[in-house]
Write a protein that holds these residues in place. Structure first.
Motif, PDB file in Angstrom:
ATOM      1  N   ASP A 123     -13.168  22.293  26.228  1.00  0.00           N
ATOM      2  CA  ASP A 123     -14.115  21.179  26.186  1.00  0.00           C
ATOM      3  C   ASP A 123     -15.313  21.379  27.103  1.00  0.00           C
ATOM      4  O   ASP A 123     -16.442  21.064  26.731  1.00  0.00           O
ATOM      5  CB  ASP A 123     -13.431  19.864  26.554  1.00  0.00           C
ATOM      6  N   SER A 156      -8.479  14.646  26.405  1.00  0.00           N
ATOM      7  CA  SER A 156      -8.321  15.867  25.635  1.00  0.00           C
ATOM      8  C   SER A 156      -7.433  16.869  26.359  1.00  0.00           C
ATOM      9  O   SER A 156      -7.482  16.993  27.576  1.00  0.00           O
ATOM     10  CB  SER A 156      -9.705  16.491  25.398  1.00  0.00           C
ATOM     11  N   TYR A 164     -13.073  22.421  16.284  1.00  0.00           N
ATOM     12  CA  TYR A 164     -11.666  22.289  16.692  1.00  0.00           C
ATOM     13  C   TYR A 164     -10.803  21.513  15.697  1.00  0.00           C
ATOM     14  O   TYR A 164      -9.658  21.215  15.973  1.00  0.00           O
ATOM     15  CB  TYR A 164     -11.585  21.622  18.066  1.00  0.00           C
ATOM     16  N   ASN A 166      -7.660  20.020  25.321  1.00  0.00           N
ATOM     17  CA  ASN A 166      -8.356  21.254  24.990  1.00  0.00           C
ATOM     18  C   ASN A 166      -9.098  21.778  26.217  1.00  0.00           C
ATOM     19  O   ASN A 166      -9.992  21.118  26.739  1.00  0.00           O
ATOM     20  CB  ASN A 166      -9.334  20.998  23.839  1.00  0.00           C
TER      21      ASN A 166
END
Length: 130
Positions: A89, A84, A42, A86
């Motif tokens: 994850d 995060s 990432y 994202n």
């Protein structure tokens, strides 16, 4: 009788605490490996993780707990960490090699057992006026 039970629980609590401390030391090394893999995939770590990257289990308890939450939350609860944004994850953490993640799971479960033992000991001390 209650004293004997509390002594046994206290000894078990002590042993589990030592095991958890050893696991935290191992997990600190695994954390760095996981972060390297995460960065390769990432390109960068979440900001909170990168800020607390150097905190260890014996130097900053809060920092260590926050940074390992980046791994624990997706791994154990199936949702992204608060650190995060994202959404990948969960899939990333759960697809890691079990050699990197089983000690995190073991630390999590042993911590729950320690908390239960501690609560039982406190209740026994309170109710038995020890």
């Amino acid at each position: 009788m209650a004293i004997v039970i509390i002594l046994i629980l206290g000894a078990l609590f002590t042993v589990l605490t030592i095991i958890i401390a050893a696991l935290q030391k191992i997990n600190n090394k695994h954390f760095k490996s996981i972060c390297d893999l995460y960065c390769k995939k990432y390109k960068e770590l979440p900001m909170g993780v990168s800020i607390l990257y150097g905190s260890g289990p014996f130097t900053s308890r809060v920092g260590y707990s926050v940074k390992t939450g980046f791994i624990f939350i997706p791994l154990m609860f199936g949702r992204p960490s608060n650190l995060s944004s994202n959404n990948e994850d969960v899939h990333f953490m759960r697809s890691l090699d079990p050699k990197l993640t089983y000690t995190f799971k073991l630390e999590f479960y042993l911590s729950i057992v320690c908390a239960l033992i501690f609560t039982i000991m406190g209740g026994m001390i309170y109710f038995y006026d020890l």
